[in-house]
Design a protein around this motif. Structure first.
Motif, PDB file in Angstrom:
ATOM      1  N   LEU A  51       0.812  -1.219   0.000  1.00 56.70           N
ATOM      2  CA  LEU A  51       0.000   0.000   0.000  1.00 56.70           C
ATOM      3  C   LEU A  51       0.843   1.266   0.000  1.00 56.70           C
ATOM      4  O   LEU A  51       0.386   2.324  -0.424  1.00 56.70           O
ATOM      5  CB  LEU A  51      -0.923   0.005   1.222  1.00 56.70           C
ATOM      6  N   SER A  52       2.073   1.169   0.511  1.00 56.71           N
ATOM      7  CA  SER A  52       2.868   2.382   0.736  1.00 56.71           C
ATOM      8  C   SER A  52       4.315   2.145   0.354  1.00 56.71           C
ATOM      9  O   SER A  52       4.743   1.015   0.107  1.00 56.71           O
ATOM     10  CB  SER A  52       2.782   2.783   2.214  1.00 56.71           C
ATOM     11  N   HIS A  53       5.072   3.253   0.319  1.00 56.08           N
ATOM     12  CA  HIS A  53       6.511   3.172   0.120  1.00 56.08           C
ATOM     13  C   HIS A  53       7.132   4.096   1.156  1.00 56.08           C
ATOM     14  O   HIS A  53       6.817   3.999   2.337  1.00 56.08           O
ATOM     15  CB  HIS A  53       6.874   3.541  -1.327  1.00 56.08           C
ATOM     16  N   PHE A  54       7.995   5.016   0.767  1.00 54.74           N
ATOM     17  CA  PHE A  54       8.559   5.982   1.707  1.00 54.74           C
ATOM     18  C   PHE A  54       7.663   7.215   1.795  1.00 54.74           C
ATOM     19  O   PHE A  54       7.144   7.692   0.794  1.00 54.74           O
ATOM     20  CB  PHE A  54       9.959   6.417   1.262  1.00 54.74           C
ATOM     21  N   GLY A  55       7.496   7.740   3.005  1.00 57.61           N
ATOM     22  CA  GLY A  55       6.812   9.004   3.204  1.00 57.61           C
ATOM     23  C   GLY A  55       5.309   8.927   3.038  1.00 57.61           C
ATOM     24  O   GLY A  55       4.719   7.844   2.988  1.00 57.61           O
ATOM     25  N   PRO A  56       4.659  10.089   2.942  1.00 59.24           N
ATOM     26  CA  PRO A  56       3.198  10.120   2.788  1.00 59.24           C
ATOM     27  C   PRO A  56       2.774   9.445   1.493  1.00 59.24           C
ATOM     28  O   PRO A  56       3.453   9.544   0.465  1.00 59.24           O
ATOM     29  CB  PRO A  56       2.881  11.625   2.753  1.00 59.24           C
ATOM     30  N   GLY A  57       1.644   8.751   1.554  1.00 55.10           N
ATOM     31  CA  GLY A  57       1.131   8.078   0.372  1.00 55.10           C
ATOM     32  C   GLY A  57      -0.341   8.353   0.172  1.00 55.10           C
ATOM     33  O   GLY A  57      -1.031   8.835   1.074  1.00 55.10           O
ATOM     34  N   ARG A  58      -0.865   8.023  -1.000  1.00 52.37           N
ATOM     35  CA  ARG A  58      -2.263   8.288  -1.315  1.00 52.37           C
ATOM     36  C   ARG A  58      -3.206   7.303  -0.644  1.00 52.37           C
ATOM     37  O   ARG A  58      -4.351   7.640  -0.344  1.00 52.37           O
ATOM     38  CB  ARG A  58      -2.473   8.253  -2.835  1.00 52.37           C
ATOM     39  N   TYR A  59      -2.766   6.075  -0.417  1.00 52.45           N
ATOM     40  CA  TYR A  59      -3.616   5.043   0.179  1.00 52.45           C
ATOM     41  C   TYR A  59      -3.190   4.698   1.602  1.00 52.45           C
ATOM     42  O   TYR A  59      -4.001   4.261   2.416  1.00 52.45           O
ATOM     43  CB  TYR A  59      -3.613   3.788  -0.684  1.00 52.45           C
ATOM     44  N   ALA A  60      -1.896   4.864   1.871  1.00 54.49           N
ATOM     45  CA  ALA A  60      -1.352   4.640   3.211  1.00 54.49           C
ATOM     46  C   ALA A  60       0.005   5.317   3.277  1.00 54.49           C
ATOM     47  O   ALA A  60       0.715   5.397   2.266  1.00 54.49           O
ATOM     48  CB  ALA A  60      -1.209   3.153   3.504  1.00 54.49           C
ATOM     49  N   ASP A  61       0.341   5.831   4.436  1.00 59.01           N
ATOM     50  CA  ASP A  61       1.662   6.430   4.606  1.00 59.01           C
ATOM     51  C   ASP A  61       2.671   5.325   4.896  1.00 59.01           C
ATOM     52  O   ASP A  61       2.325   4.230   5.350  1.00 59.01           O
ATOM     53  CB  ASP A  61       1.637   7.462   5.731  1.00 59.01           C
ATOM     54  N   GLY A  62       3.949   5.634   4.622  1.00 56.85           N
ATOM     55  CA  GLY A  62       4.948   4.587   4.657  1.00 56.85           C
ATOM     56  C   GLY A  62       6.124   4.873   5.566  1.00 56.85           C
ATOM     57  O   GLY A  62       6.011   5.595   6.565  1.00 56.85           O
ATOM     58  N   THR A  63       7.247   4.304   5.213  1.00 52.56           N
ATOM     59  CA  THR A  63       8.470   4.369   6.006  1.00 52.56           C
ATOM     60  C   THR A  63       8.797   5.805   6.396  1.00 52.56           C
ATOM     61  O   THR A  63       8.671   6.731   5.601  1.00 52.56           O
ATOM     62  CB  THR A  63       9.632   3.757   5.205  1.00 52.56           C
ATOM     63  N   LYS A  64       9.213   5.964   7.648  1.00 56.32           N
ATOM     64  CA  LYS A  64       9.596   7.250   8.245  1.00 56.32           C
ATOM     65  C   LYS A  64       8.389   8.137   8.539  1.00 56.32           C
ATOM     66  O   LYS A  64       8.531   9.352   8.739  1.00 56.32           O
ATOM     67  CB  LYS A  64      10.627   7.996   7.381  1.00 56.32           C
TER      68      LYS A  64
END
Length: 360
Positions: free
Chosen positions: A164-177
């Motif tokens: 759902l996510s990668h690094f930083g803020p995301g459109r579907y879910a926020d990610g790493t850090k």
């Protein structure tokens, strides 16, 4: 004789297009062609190409599409709009198709294709250099899905796993850090993923998002490239409780070879793996920890991430290319792992997971 390896995380198409690397060529040739380039820290230091995968008997990989959305923030793999990000994932898909047309790669989308491909790589009558690299297509972060309906389009062209996510803020879910829960549209996206029986990759989720995903998602879950927080105490790695939850779900956790995920002392673009003596065997420490929690070797594998925006400058110093994954055999033997354990880690656990996930 080399053992078959399944690597659950490589960003092949991203490297081919955004790094302008012809991955069908020998590694030394690719490196020589980049000697005078300074636009990326890993120029001339790449570790992954198709010939090296064959040399290391890495016959099956989980290969990504990757394009984040972050307006007005230029970093590699990041775009200003979902439409741009989608277009980049389609360019990446086109590259995989071109590799298929050349006979370099073959897409694996179902149980029959999986078994046929494993049989091919177990056939010692044919030289490994003549075998195509199998790939299972995964979307690393969902930002590029313009809306949820785009997931059906992606499934139709062979997408079989997704985070759902990668690094930083995301459109579907926020990610790493970052911190925070999966967004409402991410929860809705998981419902469609369940309908399609997609594998949910929990890699890069926040701690809160991880708990939500494991509690909510009823389909297959894996952690394609993750190490242990007990050994490397940052948010990107898995806590013991998270590992236990994954074990209960029958998940497999792919050990990654990015130095900052192996040793807390390592700082990107600053540290030197040789000076810090970061070696391949340190990943075995992470595997050991997971095995102790599980009581067996059934939940670990390789998810190297060796082309994840870094090269030898951010890899264990005793590794020149991805073919050196074969060195783990001797390391595991010295640690007391049985021949069956080593087969589990090299390919057996991912293979069992895929067979179970695709039963439907």
């Amino acid at each position: 004789m080399n053992r078959l390896i399944i690597d659950a995380h490589l960003d092949l198409a991203m490297n081919a297009l955004e790094w302008n690397r012809d991955l069908s060529r020998p590694l030394d040739e690719i490196r020589r062609g980049e000697l005078n380039l300074r636009d990326r820290p890993d120029r001339g230091k790449g570790t992954v190409c198709l010939p090296e995968l064959r040399k290391g008997k890495v016959g099956l990989v989980v290969a990504t599409q990757l394009a984040r959305v972050s307006p007005s923030r230029y970093t590699p793999t990041t775009w200003n709009s979902p439409q741009q990000a989608w277009a980049m994932t389609q360019a990446q898909l086109s590259w995989y198709r071109e590799m298929e047309a050349l006979g370099e790669m073959v897409q694996i989308v179902d149980p029959d294709g999986l078994e046929k491909h494993i049989d091919l790589w177990n056939n010692n009558q044919l030289a490994d250099e003549e075998k195509p690299i199998g790939y299972i297509l995964s979307l690393e972060g969902a930002d590029s899905l313009v809306n949820i309906d785009y997931l059906y389009r992606a499934y139709d062209y062979g997408l079989r796993a997704m985070g759902l996510s990668h690094f930083g803020p995301g459109r579907y879910a926020d990610g790493t850090k970052t911190a925070g829960r999966i967004h409402p549209q991410g929860l809705a996206l998981m419902k469609v993923m369940g309908e399609l029986n997609l594998i949910l990759d929990i890699t890069h989720l926040t701690d809160e998002g991880f708990d939500q995903a494991v509690d909510v998602y009823e389909g297959p879950i894996w952690a394609s490239h993750h190490n242990v927080r007990k050994l490397v105490p940052n948010q990107r790695q898995l806590t013991d409780e998270q590992i236990k939850k994954l074990i209960r779900r029958g998940a497999v956790i792919g050990g990654m070879l990015d130095c900052w995920a192996m040793d807390i002392r390592f700082i990107d673009t600053v540290s030197d793996p040789w000076q810090l003596d970061i070696r391949l065997e340190q990943l075995v420490d992470h595997w050991d920890h997971i095995c102790q929690l599980a009581g067996n070797s059934h939940h670990i594998g390789i998810g190297s991430d060796l082309d994840g925006i870094f090269g030898t400058e951010q890899s264990p110093w005793d590794m020149n290319s991805i073919a050196d994954l074969q060195k783990f055999e001797a390391m595991l033997q010295r640690r007391g792992y049985s021949e069956m354990d080593i087969d589990h880690i090299f390919h057996g656990n991912w293979l069992r997971f895929l067979r179970n996930a695709w039963k439907k």
